[in-house]
Every structure is written in structure tokens, then in C-alpha cells.
Motif scaffolding. Structure first.
Motif, short mmCIF file in Angstrom:
data_model
loop_
_atom_site.label_atom_id
_atom_site.label_comp_id
_atom_site.label_asym_id
_atom_site.label_seq_id
_atom_site.Cartn_x
_atom_site.Cartn_y
_atom_site.Cartn_z
N LYS A 25 0.77 -1.15 -0.04
CA LYS A 25 0.02 0.10 0.01
C LYS A 25 0.83 1.29 0.02
CE LYS A 25 -3.86 -2.34 0.62
NZ LYS A 25 -4.92 -2.30 -0.46
N ASN A 29 -3.09 4.84 -1.04
CA ASN A 29 -3.85 3.79 -0.52
C ASN A 29 -4.43 3.78 1.09
OD1 ASN A 29 -1.85 1.61 -2.74
ND2 ASN A 29 -3.78 2.60 -3.13
N ILE A 30 -3.50 4.13 1.69
CA ILE A 30 -3.69 4.21 3.18
C ILE A 30 -4.54 5.43 3.49
CG2 ILE A 30 -2.46 4.55 5.56
CD1 ILE A 30 0.18 2.98 4.23
#
Length: 292
Positions: A25, A29-30
Motif C-alpha cells: 500500500k 491507498n492508506i
């Protein structure tokens, strides 16, 4: 993607920790995981990327997105392997009745936990009246439910409600003690002397604010009898607004003026003291902008 459980081994910031522990990630994404409510720290959904982590914190990356739409107004206050604490909105039933089976706090929270783990179950521990908003606790196992229901008074150290009541309550604080019993019409009544089938009820209250026609009261209940605060406030001539069943003549907010604000709770398994606290509803406070 499956649920991922991570243990914090040194003090860190949440974003840095997730980047290091989720190699597939990137930062964007996080951020999406945080925004979608898929990151829990010690059972609490956390969206702040700079949240401070300490050693032995548990970080869960949930496989499922949780949106406000899914939860239909319910807020998750706390969650671990044993319990879920929520803030229930007013107007929602705690559990199903013959007339309403779908949109209940129990069903909505059950679907929420099953979205993360299809094998998880949910058990009712206590309930709030439909018109009452605020903190409720559910158990995730039958064993935890039985422990809590059998020893509720021992594990719950404090339960505080806020209520908007009719009239100006004269005493700044007082303790109300009486015996409550439900009659055949399902209405609870108060008696100063013990009668067959009645249960002793103790309510401590403090006036937080007053206006010309109403008072904002905090009630700390020693006992958890059915409709206890509603009956006790009626007994001193200050019914809760919107509570026609217990003598209210006004309904300025078009809802019952009662909110379960705080539960201080000893966790039966970990023995940690947890405090679940919610804000006083803004609509309550708005009635006392010019307080006297």
C-alpha cells in the motif's frame, strides 16, 4: 483483502506505521483506508493519519468499508473482541418488536460486525428506549452477554444521562429515591414506600442550565430501572420534554429530551476501566444559549 491485525512494537505515528507494515500500500491507498473507516486502533475507528501509537497498541486493517449510510446514524464508540459500544440515534429501536424488525440498533450493528467477519455474532446486553439517544453496549459472545447481564451493577461504575425537562428546577442538585413498579398498562409509577413487586430506584441529578421554561439536567443513576429518569423527573413536577407518557405538556424538539451521555465500564476480561462519553446533543444545548 483479509483483515490484518498488527501489534505496535515502538511508539510511532499511524501513517508511518502503516506504510512500514503494509508493503503493498502506498500513501494514497492508506489515506483511502483511513477515510473509509477501515483502520481501527485498539478497537476504535481512527481516521487521523498522525494519530500517536504507543507500544502494545493493536491496529486492525479491516477488509470492509464502513460508511455512515451502512450504519444509518449509529456511531461506533468502541470495539474489541468482546464488546461493541455505540451511540444510538433517537427514534431507533434497540431491538426488534412485532412492528419493527429491520431498522433496529441490534440489526444494524450485527450487519456491521458480520461485514468484517461473517462468523461473528452479536448479543444484546441492555437497551435504550426508542426516543432516547446515546451510549449502548453489545456483547460479541454469549458468555460475555451472560457475564454482563448477571453482574451489570458491578461492571458499570457510572451511567450519566442528560435531559431537557419542563420548568425551572429549583434545587441545583438532589437525590431522588423511590420504589418503581410497572402497572398493567405498561406505565411505570413511583412510590415513596415499598410495595409488592416494586424495585428501589436511586437517581442523583444536577441542573446544568436553566432558561425561562426549561432546565438542562444531568442525571447519574445508581440503579437501572425501566423508565427510571422519566418517572423520577415526573415525580418532582419536571417531566422530560416530549414525554407525553410521563406527563410532558410540551415537545419543542419533536423528540424525547433524554440522552445517555456516559458509561464508565470495567471490562470483564481485561479489567481495564473504559469511559464511553458522547457530547450533549446540540439541539439540547441550543435551547439554553441565553441561560439564566
Amino acid at each position: 483483502m483479509k483483515n490484518i491485525s498488527l501489534k505496535v512494537k515502538e511508539n510511532d505515528e499511524l501513517m508511518k506505521f502503516l506504510i512500514e507494515n503494509l508493503p503493498g500500500k502506498n500513501r494514497n491507498n492508506i489515506k483511502s483506508l483511513l477515510k473509509n473507516g477501515q483502520i481501527l486502533v485498539n478497537g476504535v475507528r481512527t481516521s487521523q493519519f498522525n494519530h500517536k501509537l504507543v507500544i502494545n497498541d493493536e491496529v486492525l486493517v479491516s477488509a470492509s468499508r464502513i460508511t455512515e449510510e451502512n450504519l444509518q446514524g449509529i456511531k461506533i464508540v468502541y470495539e474489541d473482541d468482546d464488546i461493541v459500544a455505540i451511540e444510538k440515534p433517537e427514534g431507533m429501536l434497540s431491538i426488534a418488536t412485532d412492528k419493527e424488525r429491520e431498522k433496529t440498533a441490534y440489526n444494524i450493528v450485527k450487519e456491521y460486525i458480520k461485514a468484517k467477519n461473517p462468523n461473528e455474532k452479536l448479543f444484546i446486553v441492555h437497551r435504550l428506549d426508542r426516543g432516547t439517544s446515546g451510549v449502548m453496549i453489545f456483547a460479541k459472545t454469549e458468555g460475555m452477554q451472560q457475564v454482563l447481564q448477571t453482574n451489570w451493577q458491578n461492571f458499570v461504575k457510572e451511567r450519566k444521562y442528560v435531559a431537557v425537562v419542563e420548568g425551572r428546577v429549583e434545587k441545583d442538585r438532589d437525590t431522588l429515591i423511590s420504589y418503581l413498579k410497572e402497572n398493567s398498562a405498561m406505565v411505570t409509577f413511583s412510590s415513596l414506600t415499598e410495595i409488592e413487586g416494586s424495585k428501589k430506584a436511586i437517581t442523583h441529578y444536577e441542573v446544568l442550565k436553566r432558561s425561562r421554561g426549561y432546565s438542562l439536567v444531568e442525571a447519574d443513576i445508581e440503579t437501572g430501572r425501566k423508565n427510571q429518569i422519566r418517572v423520577h423527573m415526573q415525580s418532582i413536577g419536571h417531566s422530560i420534554i416530549g414525554d407525553k407518557k410521563y406527563g410532558a405538556k410540551t415537545n419543542p424538539l419533536r423528540r424525547l429530551g433524554l440522552h445517555a451521555r456516559t458509561i464508565v465500564f470495567k471490562h470483564p476480561r481485561t479489567n481495564k476501566i473504559l469511559s464511553f462519553e458522547t457530547k450533549i446533543p446540540t439541539r439540547f444545548s441550543a435551547m439554553f444559549k441565553v441561560s439564566k
